[in-house]
Design an enzyme around this catalytic site. Structure first.
Site, PDB file in Angstrom:
ATOM      1  N   ASP A 154      10.080  84.853  17.829  1.00 25.34           N
ATOM      2  CA  ASP A 154      11.459  84.415  17.623  1.00 25.34           C
ATOM      3  C   ASP A 154      12.121  85.353  16.625  1.00 25.34           C
ATOM      4  O   ASP A 154      11.739  85.383  15.451  1.00 25.34           O
ATOM      5  CB  ASP A 154      11.472  82.974  17.109  1.00 25.34           C
ATOM      6  CG  ASP A 154      10.596  82.063  17.968  1.00 25.34           C
ATOM      7  OD1 ASP A 154      10.745  82.115  19.199  1.00 25.34           O
ATOM      8  OD2 ASP A 154       9.766  81.324  17.403  1.00 25.34           O
ATOM      9  N   ASP A 201      14.045  70.020  25.065  1.00 28.40           N
ATOM     10  CA  ASP A 201      13.758  70.045  23.631  1.00 28.40           C
ATOM     11  C   ASP A 201      13.841  68.621  23.099  1.00 28.40           C
ATOM     12  O   ASP A 201      14.862  67.947  23.283  1.00 28.40           O
ATOM     13  CB  ASP A 201      14.757  70.933  22.893  1.00 28.40           C
ATOM     14  CG  ASP A 201      14.602  72.407  23.250  1.00 28.40           C
ATOM     15  OD1 ASP A 201      13.682  72.742  24.025  1.00 28.40           O
ATOM     16  OD2 ASP A 201      15.405  73.217  22.759  1.00 28.40           O
TER      17      ASP A 201
END
Length: 250
Positions: free
Chosen positions: A129, A8
């Site tokens: 998500d 990330d």
């Protein structure tokens, strides 16, 4: 079953967040490229990259870093974060990304998402998500009012090639996977499903593995657990490989 180590990117560094909160980041590597190389050397078969700055700001922020990661690796890379128009999608694919993960755009602009799936067949997936059963967008900060059950049929019709499901409440918390939610999604989906959020130990991989034999689940993303060592990539891959030729896998 494939384990996807996560890199990330935030402010040019490799970090991990807790429950997607931008202000709760831990830097694990000054260089995302070095982190990516390390996972390839440890036996990764795919790499999962997220442009966190893009996810929160709505524009691709880390294209140069992503290009350098793709150039440095022999394994394929999937990328999400800030891909909200056709030009950005095309630019990342030209930079060497193997497939794209679309979140906000897929939920908010269905026509554009369908066009993207048609333009790049087999290379565009969707990120679902969820928090409390409801899907979030725009870096996990906006409640869409949708659930997996209401959103998935349309996304599949639009041409999504794969689905990544993240349990936001478990992401970065190393508290184990939500097997029930994953199984529900993986039985609904007609395309491969990848689990994310809470994949913290070999035991979590062992809990998910049977679903790869019975449903559309095909892998799991793990970040903090791999960086902190509660999940060992080589050990997990060896455990999976040992089962490939067993009767239960036939």
């Amino acid at each position: 079953m494939i384990i996807f180590p996560a890199v990330d990117i935030q402010n040019g560094k490799a970090v991990r967040l807790k429950q997607g909160r931008a202000h709760e980041s831990t830097v694990f590597a000054e260089s995302p490229v070095d982190a990516a190389r390390a996972w390839e050397e440890a036996g990764a078969r795919w790499l999962h990259v997220v442009d966190l700055d893009g996810a929160f700001d709505g524009a691709a922020q880390s294209r140069r870093i992503v290009r350098d990661i793709c150039a440095a690796l022999a394994i394929p890379v999937q990328l999400g974060g800030g891909i909200r128009d056709m030009h950005t999608a095309e630019a990342y694919l030209e930079a060497g990304v193997s497939r794209l993960i679309i979140g906000t755009l897929a939920l908010e602009q269905p026509t554009l998402f369908a066009d993207m799936c048609r333009a790049f067949p087999g290379r565009v997936g969707v990120s679902l998500d969820a928090e409390g059963g409801r899907l979030k967008s725009r870096g996990w900060v906006e409640d869409t009012g949708m659930t997996v059950d209401t959103a998935l049929p349309r996304l599949l019709d639009d041409g999504a090639a794969f689905v990544i499901y993240t349990d936001i409440e478990r992401d970065g918390m190393q508290c184990g996977v939500n097997v029930a939610a994953l199984e529900h999604l993986a039985r609904l989906s007609t395309v491969p499903v990848i689990a994310a959020g809470g994949v913290a130990t070999l035991e979590d991989i062992q809990k998910l593995y049977p679903l790869t034999l019975e449903t559309s689940l095909m892998g799991a993303v793990s970040g903090r657990a791999l960086y902190e060592g509660t999940l060992d990539l080589k050990e997990a891959n060896a455990w999976i490989d040992a089962r490939k030729n067993t009767p239960e896998s036939a």
